[in-house]
Write a protein that holds these residues in place. Structure first.
Motif, PDB file in Angstrom:
ATOM      1  N   VAL A 187       0.841  -1.202   0.000  1.00  0.00           N
ATOM      2  CA  VAL A 187       0.000   0.000   0.000  1.00  0.00           C
ATOM      3  C   VAL A 187       0.874   1.250   0.000  1.00  0.00           C
ATOM      4  O   VAL A 187       0.617   2.203  -0.747  1.00  0.00           O
ATOM      5  N   ILE A 188       1.921   1.246   0.820  1.00  0.00           N
ATOM      6  CA  ILE A 188       2.838   2.389   0.845  1.00  0.00           C
ATOM      7  C   ILE A 188       3.489   2.574  -0.515  1.00  0.00           C
ATOM      8  O   ILE A 188       3.595   3.699  -1.025  1.00  0.00           O
ATOM      9  N   PHE A 189       3.923   1.491  -1.149  1.00  0.00           N
ATOM     10  CA  PHE A 189       4.521   1.567  -2.485  1.00  0.00           C
ATOM     11  C   PHE A 189       3.537   2.145  -3.492  1.00  0.00           C
ATOM     12  O   PHE A 189       3.907   2.985  -4.322  1.00  0.00           O
ATOM     13  N   LEU A 190       2.294   1.725  -3.437  1.00  0.00           N
ATOM     14  CA  LEU A 190       1.279   2.234  -4.350  1.00  0.00           C
ATOM     15  C   LEU A 190       1.069   3.739  -4.156  1.00  0.00           C
ATOM     16  O   LEU A 190       1.005   4.497  -5.124  1.00  0.00           O
ATOM     17  N   ILE A 191       0.998   4.181  -2.910  1.00  0.00           N
ATOM     18  CA  ILE A 191       0.813   5.609  -2.628  1.00  0.00           C
ATOM     19  C   ILE A 191       1.999   6.414  -3.155  1.00  0.00           C
ATOM     20  O   ILE A 191       1.822   7.448  -3.811  1.00  0.00           O
ATOM     21  N   VAL A 192       3.222   5.937  -2.901  1.00  0.00           N
ATOM     22  CA  VAL A 192       4.417   6.642  -3.371  1.00  0.00           C
ATOM     23  C   VAL A 192       4.457   6.668  -4.899  1.00  0.00           C
ATOM     24  O   VAL A 192       4.815   7.682  -5.505  1.00  0.00           O
ATOM     25  N   THR A 193       4.070   5.567  -5.535  1.00  0.00           N
ATOM     26  CA  THR A 193       4.047   5.521  -7.000  1.00  0.00           C
ATOM     27  C   THR A 193       3.058   6.533  -7.561  1.00  0.00           C
ATOM     28  O   THR A 193       3.356   7.222  -8.549  1.00  0.00           O
ATOM     29  N   LEU A 194       1.900   6.667  -6.942  1.00  0.00           N
ATOM     30  CA  LEU A 194       0.918   7.653  -7.400  1.00  0.00           C
ATOM     31  C   LEU A 194       1.440   9.080  -7.226  1.00  0.00           C
ATOM     32  O   LEU A 194       1.237   9.934  -8.095  1.00  0.00           O
ATOM     33  N   ILE A 195       2.115   9.334  -6.113  1.00  0.00           N
ATOM     34  CA  ILE A 195       2.694  10.663  -5.898  1.00  0.00           C
ATOM     35  C   ILE A 195       3.752  10.951  -6.958  1.00  0.00           C
ATOM     36  O   ILE A 195       3.778  12.034  -7.550  1.00  0.00           O
ATOM     37  N   MET A 196       4.620   9.973  -7.234  1.00  0.00           N
ATOM     38  CA  MET A 196       5.676  10.174  -8.229  1.00  0.00           C
ATOM     39  C   MET A 196       5.100  10.336  -9.634  1.00  0.00           C
ATOM     40  O   MET A 196       5.637  11.100 -10.442  1.00  0.00           O
ATOM     41  N   ALA A 197       4.023   9.633  -9.932  1.00  0.00           N
ATOM     42  CA  ALA A 197       3.412   9.739 -11.262  1.00  0.00           C
ATOM     43  C   ALA A 197       2.871  11.141 -11.498  1.00  0.00           C
ATOM     44  O   ALA A 197       2.852  11.625 -12.629  1.00  0.00           O
ATOM     45  N   GLY A 198       2.458  11.813 -10.431  1.00  0.00           N
ATOM     46  CA  GLY A 198       1.941  13.163 -10.568  1.00  0.00           C
ATOM     47  C   GLY A 198       3.009  14.238 -10.537  1.00  0.00           C
ATOM     48  O   GLY A 198       2.712  15.419 -10.699  1.00  0.00           O
ATOM     49  N   TYR A 199       4.280  13.855 -10.327  1.00  0.00           N
ATOM     50  CA  TYR A 199       5.360  14.830 -10.266  1.00  0.00           C
ATOM     51  C   TYR A 199       5.708  15.268 -11.688  1.00  0.00           C
ATOM     52  O   TYR A 199       6.030  14.438 -12.530  1.00  0.00           O
ATOM     53  N   PRO A 200       5.658  16.561 -11.957  1.00  0.00           N
ATOM     54  CA  PRO A 200       5.799  17.037 -13.344  1.00  0.00           C
ATOM     55  C   PRO A 200       7.250  17.156 -13.814  1.00  0.00           C
ATOM     56  O   PRO A 200       7.681  18.216 -14.249  1.00  0.00           O
ATOM     57  N   LEU A 201       8.027  16.092 -13.747  1.00  0.00           N
ATOM     58  CA  LEU A 201       9.412  16.145 -14.198  1.00  0.00           C
ATOM     59  C   LEU A 201       9.518  15.486 -15.570  1.00  0.00           C
ATOM     60  O   LEU A 201       9.295  14.288 -15.716  1.00  0.00           O
ATOM     61  N   THR A 202       9.840  16.296 -16.557  1.00  0.00           N
ATOM     62  CA  THR A 202      10.047  15.804 -17.915  1.00  0.00           C
ATOM     63  C   THR A 202      11.519  15.991 -18.255  1.00  0.00           C
ATOM     64  O   THR A 202      12.271  16.621 -17.506  1.00  0.00           O
ATOM     65  N   GLU A 203      11.924  15.476 -19.389  1.00  0.00           N
ATOM     66  CA  GLU A 203      13.315  15.644 -19.836  1.00  0.00           C
ATOM     67  C   GLU A 203      13.644  17.126 -20.001  1.00  0.00           C
ATOM     68  O   GLU A 203      14.712  17.582 -19.595  1.00  0.00           O
ATOM     69  N   ALA A 204      12.718  17.883 -20.569  1.00  0.00           N
ATOM     70  CA  ALA A 204      12.948  19.322 -20.765  1.00  0.00           C
ATOM     71  C   ALA A 204      13.055  20.046 -19.428  1.00  0.00           C
ATOM     72  O   ALA A 204      13.938  20.898 -19.233  1.00  0.00           O
ATOM     73  N   LYS A 205      12.186  19.706 -18.484  1.00  0.00           N
ATOM     74  CA  LYS A 205      12.228  20.316 -17.151  1.00  0.00           C
ATOM     75  C   LYS A 205      13.537  19.967 -16.453  1.00  0.00           C
ATOM     76  O   LYS A 205      14.166  20.812 -15.815  1.00  0.00           O
ATOM     77  N   PHE A 206      13.979  18.725 -16.589  1.00  0.00           N
ATOM     78  CA  PHE A 206      15.239  18.293 -15.997  1.00  0.00           C
ATOM     79  C   PHE A 206      16.403  19.096 -16.564  1.00  0.00           C
ATOM     80  O   PHE A 206      17.275  19.565 -15.815  1.00  0.00           O
ATOM     81  N   LYS A 207      16.435  19.286 -17.882  1.00  0.00           N
ATOM     82  CA  LYS A 207      17.515  20.066 -18.509  1.00  0.00           C
ATOM     83  C   LYS A 207      17.489  21.517 -18.029  1.00  0.00           C
ATOM     84  O   LYS A 207      18.542  22.118 -17.809  1.00  0.00           O
ATOM     85  N   ASP A 208      16.290  22.074 -17.853  1.00  0.00           N
ATOM     86  CA  ASP A 208      16.183  23.444 -17.327  1.00  0.00           C
ATOM     87  C   ASP A 208      16.747  23.528 -15.910  1.00  0.00           C
ATOM     88  O   ASP A 208      17.434  24.492 -15.564  1.00  0.00           O
TER      89      ASP A 208
END
Length: 112
Positions: free
Chosen positions: A50-71
């Motif tokens: 359950v903890i893994f599922l919650i953390v995965t959902l939080i990470m899925a909503g994190y707006p980090l893309t390749e372009a954002k990472f390069k910025d």
């Protein structure tokens, strides 16, 4: 002896013992009750899942893309260059990830 090691061991022991206390584990019993066995299964499998599922959902909503990472990396490098210029005017900084001197030895850790 390092204090951090002792503190870590105490926390690790508490983390392992707490679920056993909660499920009424009896180390002297020849066989555990079905409630205890089910509680151990929940503590060892369902709760981490359950903890893994919650953390995965939080990470899925994190707006980090390749372009954002390069910025972000460009911003870090610009800040590093600005700080270097402030501390060492006129000197060209070494590229990120390179080291011009050996790291200082840390107490209690042998050097190779």
């Amino acid at each position: 002896m390092q204090t951090r090691g002792l503190l870590h061991e105490e926390l690790s022991l508490a983390e392992r013992a707490l679920p056993l206390v909660v499920v009424a584990f009896d180390q002297h019993a020849p066989q555990q009750s079905p409630d205890t066995v089910n509680g151990m299964a929940v503590a060892g499998g369902l709760i981490p899942a359950v903890i893994f599922l919650i953390v995965t959902l939080i990470m899925a909503g994190y707006p980090l893309t390749e372009a954002k990472f390069k910025d972000i990396i460009k911003s870090i490098e610009a800040n590093r260059s600005l700080r270097h210029e402030q501390l060492h005017p006129g000197e060209v900084p070494a590229p990120a990830g390179t080291r011009t001197t050996a790291p200082a030895p840390r107490p209690g850790i042998p050097t190779p």
